[in-house]
Design a protein around this motif. Structure first.
Motif, mmCIF file in Angstrom:
data_model
loop_
_atom_site.group_PDB
_atom_site.id
_atom_site.type_symbol
_atom_site.label_atom_id
_atom_site.label_comp_id
_atom_site.label_asym_id
_atom_site.label_seq_id
_atom_site.Cartn_x
_atom_site.Cartn_y
_atom_site.Cartn_z
ATOM 1 N N ASN A 148 -58.304 110.888 -15.510
ATOM 2 C CA ASN A 148 -57.856 111.141 -16.830
ATOM 3 C C ASN A 148 -58.328 110.035 -17.988
ATOM 4 O O ASN A 148 -57.467 110.042 -18.772
ATOM 5 C CB ASN A 148 -56.545 111.796 -16.937
ATOM 6 N N LYS A 186 -60.481 109.890 -20.093
ATOM 7 C CA LYS A 186 -60.928 110.899 -21.283
ATOM 8 C C LYS A 186 -59.741 110.741 -22.397
ATOM 9 O O LYS A 186 -59.918 110.595 -23.740
ATOM 10 C CB LYS A 186 -61.655 111.831 -21.210
ATOM 11 N N ASN A 189 -58.909 108.104 -24.519
ATOM 12 C CA ASN A 189 -59.905 107.827 -25.660
ATOM 13 C C ASN A 189 -59.615 108.858 -26.664
ATOM 14 O O ASN A 189 -59.646 108.695 -27.990
ATOM 15 C CB ASN A 189 -61.254 108.127 -25.285
ATOM 16 N N HIS A 227 -61.122 105.245 -28.900
ATOM 17 C CA HIS A 227 -62.195 104.412 -28.006
ATOM 18 C C HIS A 227 -61.827 103.112 -27.792
ATOM 19 O O HIS A 227 -62.163 102.604 -26.616
ATOM 20 C CB HIS A 227 -63.717 104.399 -28.800
ATOM 21 N N ARG A 260 -69.383 97.642 -12.654
ATOM 22 C CA ARG A 260 -68.928 98.501 -13.579
ATOM 23 C C ARG A 260 -70.315 99.375 -13.355
ATOM 24 O O ARG A 260 -71.517 98.988 -13.695
ATOM 25 C CB ARG A 260 -68.850 98.185 -14.833
ATOM 26 N N ARG A 306 -56.214 113.330 -7.107
ATOM 27 C CA ARG A 306 -56.462 112.025 -7.922
ATOM 28 C C ARG A 306 -55.490 111.159 -7.394
ATOM 29 O O ARG A 306 -54.587 111.364 -6.421
ATOM 30 C CB ARG A 306 -56.392 112.191 -9.289
HETATM 31 N N1 LIG Z 1 -63.467 104.384 -24.712
HETATM 32 C C1 LIG Z 1 -64.415 104.522 -23.785
HETATM 33 N N2 LIG Z 1 -64.641 105.586 -23.419
HETATM 34 C C2 LIG Z 1 -65.811 106.026 -22.587
HETATM 35 C C3 LIG Z 1 -66.686 104.854 -22.165
HETATM 36 N N3 LIG Z 1 -67.639 105.389 -21.599
HETATM 37 C C4 LIG Z 1 -67.504 106.886 -21.177
HETATM 38 N N4 LIG Z 1 -66.411 106.958 -21.908
HETATM 39 C C5 LIG Z 1 -65.544 108.254 -21.898
HETATM 40 O O1 LIG Z 1 -64.775 108.433 -20.519
HETATM 41 C C6 LIG Z 1 -64.738 109.779 -20.372
HETATM 42 C C7 LIG Z 1 -65.116 110.220 -19.012
HETATM 43 O O2 LIG Z 1 -64.485 111.160 -18.903
HETATM 44 P P1 LIG Z 1 -64.501 112.153 -17.366
HETATM 45 O O3 LIG Z 1 -64.439 111.294 -16.373
HETATM 46 O O4 LIG Z 1 -65.621 112.986 -17.284
HETATM 47 O O5 LIG Z 1 -63.250 112.729 -17.453
HETATM 48 P P2 LIG Z 1 -61.730 112.210 -17.154
HETATM 49 O O6 LIG Z 1 -61.089 112.466 -18.484
HETATM 50 O O7 LIG Z 1 -61.599 111.091 -16.680
HETATM 51 O O8 LIG Z 1 -61.250 113.378 -16.105
HETATM 52 P P3 LIG Z 1 -61.465 113.028 -14.701
HETATM 53 O O9 LIG Z 1 -62.587 112.231 -14.411
HETATM 54 O O10 LIG Z 1 -61.882 114.512 -14.253
HETATM 55 O O11 LIG Z 1 -60.335 112.684 -14.134
HETATM 56 C C8 LIG Z 1 -65.695 110.480 -21.579
HETATM 57 O O12 LIG Z 1 -64.929 111.079 -22.301
HETATM 58 C C9 LIG Z 1 -66.386 109.363 -22.116
HETATM 59 O O13 LIG Z 1 -66.663 109.612 -23.402
HETATM 60 C C10 LIG Z 1 -66.750 103.915 -22.745
HETATM 61 O O14 LIG Z 1 -67.449 102.842 -22.485
HETATM 62 N N5 LIG Z 1 -65.422 103.660 -23.588
#
Ligand SMILES: Nc1nc2c(ncn2[C@@H]2O[C@H](COP(=O)(O)OP(=O)(O)OP(=O)(O)O)[C@@H](O)[C@H]2O)c(=O)[nH]1
Length: 861
Positions: free
Chosen positions: A719, A721, A724, A729, A755, A847
């Motif tokens: 989670n 996201k 963010n 961010h 990473r 999870r």
């Molecule tokens: N702040 C930040 N956000 C990132 C970065 N790279 C990817 N994201 C965000 O990370 C999120 C990844 O989301 P997901 O993994 O698809 O979803 P989640 O909210 O983690 O949910 P689950 O994976 O299903 O638990 C996305 O919203 C991307 O925009 C980064 O370098 N910085």
């Protein structure tokens, strides 16, 4: 003659006076038993014959008439050409027996001698002798005429008639037999000594002449021969032993030998005193005297004039002795040492001769010393002359040795001079050769006319031949137009006007090939009496190569001072020079570095092998280049790119090393940045996917090698996201950074945490064990540790533009998928894919879980 007679009168008058004074005493007869020693002249009375010769009877009559006169001298001497005279001696034998006596009278040269012994008016003994007669009777050489007679008791009268043109000398002695023998013996011994001495001297000098071939010795020998012969003649040895049958010879022999003796003496003196060399006029006079003497005596002999011959002989001998002394004085005045001996010798000779001459002439008392003066003087003279000759010989030898020495010195000097000339020629050749090698030509310039002469080397340098016009115009034509003014200025005012020497570097245009050459011209001025410069002597040297070298040096110097740090060492790596860039890079100034070796810069980062390899490469290829870590003066270690080049001489020997280096610290940093950018995640500084691939491949290879399991974990934040979305961010970034840090802390150095992208991380564990279950157990522990660590709350300090930072606490977990791998069971992509599958299984399971990928079941455990 007049003078002689005149003297004779005076002597007669003197004798008369003496007779009158002593007449009473000597009127008594001479007692034979009481005879006085010495000559009995004082007991005798004399009568000079004025007219025709008198007989004994006439003489007795005149004696009785008292016409005989006393002379009152022990020895009666009357000089040359005396009148015949009678001598009477009254003797008395007081005994009753006849007494034998030896009567000695006259000289050996007495012409005629008559002797009568009268007793009781009866002639008891008589003799007639003298050198006018052949085989003269009773002649005892060296003594005179000796008669043995006896005197009867009572009175006896002795009458003696004597006649001699030669000096008339009349000793009268009466001796006993014993006395006579003793006297004779003494005389004979004396003559034995005299002749022995003279003959030895003659033999010695004769041999010297034969050995040395010096005419002085010959003339001296002749002089001695003439002396011996003369002595032999007048002592009566000649007429007694050699020419008894030739009274005529005897009559003139003494006189002739006297002249001959003088001539030989003069001959010797002329030679000995080197008159021909030092006094030619005196020599002519001496020769004239000798020839005159010989001629006159010869004339007298031929004319039969014994008196004339005697006068010539005695005058000549007197003049001779005087002349010899004068010659000695003359030679001394000429500063010659030999003259001193000669003078002393001739003085003795002169005194001796004068003594005898005056004694026999009756001008000196007649005694043994005066009578034999000539002999004594001659012996001393001959001895001293022999010494003079020896001295002369010494002088000549010394002179000869000086000449020999001078000749030796001269020949040494000649040899040295020849050697010097040889060396001079050699050095001239070397000079020419070196001038040719050095390109150094010489010239002479005649300033008033502008004409010049040049050496061969200069001709070659200027490219001209014999025909080239050697004038001022000719010279100007050879000078490069741009540089002509420099030379013209010198000759117009700047130099020659101020008497400066020429010293210029300028360019010429060679006449034959029109090539340009640099030359160095030197010139020295020569001035006339008024101080005006008339000539210039100088050299011109080709310095083109030097000029080119200077240009190259300038370029090299500029290049040396480039941006690169430069260091020049000798063959032993001792630093000779460094440039400014070196100082800027290393912090060491030239003073710090020169004399040190590059070890000064060593960082300690490289091991011995590194340096050995470096030097090996330099030796093999002549250079090395590479990256090297050095230490600055301030201790900072920095990387540099170093190029070392060996400088070699013509024969390949290394003479120097040149090191050029650039500081590559900044490049290194940039490289690192690029590298990091290429292989690392810029946000979390963890290896990125590319590096992960590399590490995974290494881990897989290691697993294959070792036969041990490796493992790969795929992590995804749960989670994420939301964060963010809720806090921005930036907050997400902070969480990612913190999560990365926590992951790094959980892992061993050898493990890789990367990473993978977004909120995904990959962990690679290598070198687990060969046992799968055990390895899985280890991995599970690690995975669990990671899960727990990541699930810890996060304090995130969030900054806001223009607002104060806020800190939030956030809770986040991770889902972890694990794959065990060994011996290339799958590819990298397979492994990643399998891990991803496992991770999704964890997500799906709720999870914050760990799932192992099971290849057979394709489900998590
Ligand atoms: N702040 C930040 N956000 C990132 C970065 N790279 C990817 N994201 C965000 O990370 C999120 C990844 O989301 P997901 O993994 O698809 O979803 P989640 O909210 O983690 O949910 P689950 O994976 O299903 O638990 C996305 O919203 C991307 O925009 C980064 O370098 N910085």
């Amino acid at each position: 003659m007049l003078a002689l007679r005149h003297h004779g009168y005076w002597r007669a008058l003197l004798a008369l006076l003496l007779t009158l004074a002593t007449g009473l005493i000597q009127a008594q007869p001479l007692v034979l038993t009481e005879l006085p020693t010495g000559s009995l002249g004082t007991w005798a009375s004399l009568l000079i014959e004025d007219g025709p010769p008198l007989g004994l009877g006439d003489a007795q009559t005149r004696q009785r008439e008292g016409l005989f006169r006393k002379d009152n001298r022990a020895v009666l001497t009357y000089g040359i050409g005396s009148r015949p005279r009678w001598v009477h001696l009254e003797l008395f034998n007081p005994t009753t027996e006849s007494l034998p006596f030896r009567l000695v009278t006259g000289t050996t040269w007495t012409d005629q001698l008559k002797l009568f012994v009268v007793h009781d008016n009866r002639v008891t003994a008589s003799w007639k002798t003298g050198d006018d007669y052949p085989k003269p009777l009773e002649l005892t050489p060296g003594i005179g005429f000796t008669f043995t007679t006896s005197f009867a008791p009572g009175r006896s009268d002795l009458y003696l008639r004597v006649e001699s043109i030669d000096p008339l000398v009349l000793p009268i002695k009466l001796m006993t037999e014993k006395q006579a023998l003793s006297s004779e013996r003494l005389v004979h011994y004396s003559y034995g000594f005299i002749y022995g001495f003279l003959i030895a001297l003659l033999a010695y000098n004769g041999m010297l002449f034969i050995g040395l071939r010096k005419r002085s010795y010959l003339y001296y020998s002749l002089y001695l021969v003439s002396l011996i012969l003369l002595n032999f003649a007048y002592t009566g040895h000649g007429s007694a032993w050699l020419w008894p049958d030739y009274p005529l010879l005897q009559r003139y022999m003494i006189l002739f030998l006297m002249v001959l003796y003088g001539c030989c003496g003069l001959l010797f003196a002329s030679r000995f005193l080197a008159l021909a060399e030092h006094a030619p006029r005196v020599l002519r006079l001496v020769r004239l005297s000798a020839v005159s003497g010989l001629s006159l005596i010869a004339l007298c002999i031929m004319a039969g004039s014994q008196l004339g011959a005697a006068l010539v002989a005695f005058s000549f001998i007197s003049l001779f002795t005087l002349g010899m002394v004068l010659l000695g004085i003359l030679t001394i005045r000429h500063g010659r040492m030999a003259g001193r001996y000669f003078l002393v010798a001739t003085l003795f000779g002169m005194v001796g001769a004068a003594s005898t001459t005056l004694a026999v002439w009756g001008w000196l008392p007649f005694n043994s010393l005066t009578y034999h003066g000539l002999e004594y003087g001659a012996i001393i003279e001959a001895t001293l002359l022999a010494l003079a000759l020896a001295h002369h010989y010494n002088e000549m030898t010394a002179k000869l040795s000086r000449i020999t020495l001078s000749r030796d010195v001269l020949s040494t000097e000649v040899a040295e001079r020849k050697q010097a000339e040889k060396m001079l020629r050699k050095s001239e050749e070397s000079l020419k050769e070196s001038q040719s090698i050095a390109g150094l030509g010489s010239y002479v310039l005649d300033i008033p006319t502008g004409r010049w002469k040049s050496s061969d080397v200069l001709d070659q340098l200027l490219g001209i031949d014999e025909a080239y016009e050697r004038s001022l115009q000719g010279w100007v034509a050879l000078t490069l137009p741009d540089d002509r003014s420099m030379i013209e200025d010198y000759f117009s005012n700047e130099g020659i006007g101020q008497d400066k020497e020429l010293d210029k570097e300028y360019r010429i245009l060679r006449h034959n090939d029109h090539t340009e050459r640099w030359v160095h011209g030197l010139g020295k001025l020569e001035f006339d009496a008024q101080g005006n410069p008339v000539k210039m002597h100088g050299t011109i040297q080709d310095i083109t190569e030097r000029k080119q070298g200077e240009t190259e040096l300038r370029i090299a110097a500029t290049a040396f001072e480039s941006q690169e740090g430069m260091i020049i060492t000798d063959a032993n790596s001792v630093i000779l020079r460094v440039n400014r860039a070196f100082t800027e890079i290393t912090g060491y100034t030239a003073e710090d570095a020169v004399g040190q070796t590059p070890r000064l810069l060593k960082s300690g980062r490289h091991n011995v092998d590194f340096y050995a390899e470096m030097w090996e490469s330099i030796k093999r290829t002549g250079s090395w280049q590479g990256e090297i870590w050095d230490r600055r003066k301030n201790g900072e270690i920095y990387p540099k790119w170093l190029t070392i080049t060996a400088v070699k001489s013509d024969d390949g020997t290394i003479t120097h090393y040149v090191g050029a280096h650039t500081d590559i610290s900044s490049r290194k940093v940039a490289e690192d940045v690029i590298k990091r950018m290429a292989f690392y995640d810029p946000l979390t500084q963890l290896p990125n996917r590319r590096l992960l691939n590399d590490r995974l491949s290494q881990a897989m290879a290691a697993s294959t090698r070792s036969g041990c399991y490796g493992a790969l974990m795929f992590l995804d934040l749960d989670n994420f996201k939301q964060l963010n979305d809720t806090h921005g961010h930036r907050a997400g970034d902070l969480l990612l950074i913190e999560a990365a840090n926590r992951l790094n802390h959980c892992m061993r150095e050898m493990d890789t945490v990367a990473r993978f992208g977004g909120d995904e991380f990959v962990v690679v564990l290598s070198d687990l064990t060969a046992d799968k279950v055990e390895s899985a157990s280890q991995v599970e522990i690690v995975a669990e540790k990671i899960r727990i660590t990541l699930s810890e709350p996060y304090l995130l300090n969030i900054s806001h533009d223009g607002k104060a930072d806020t800190t939030i606490e956030h809770h986040c977990t991770a889902s972890i998928g694990v794959v065990m791998f060994i011996d290339h069971a799958g590819s990298q992509d397979d492994i990643l894919k399998w891990a991803d599958v496992a991770m999704y299984q964890a997500k799906e399971a709720g999870r914050n879980l760990i799932r192992f990928y099971d290849s057979t079941a394709s489900e998590s455990t």
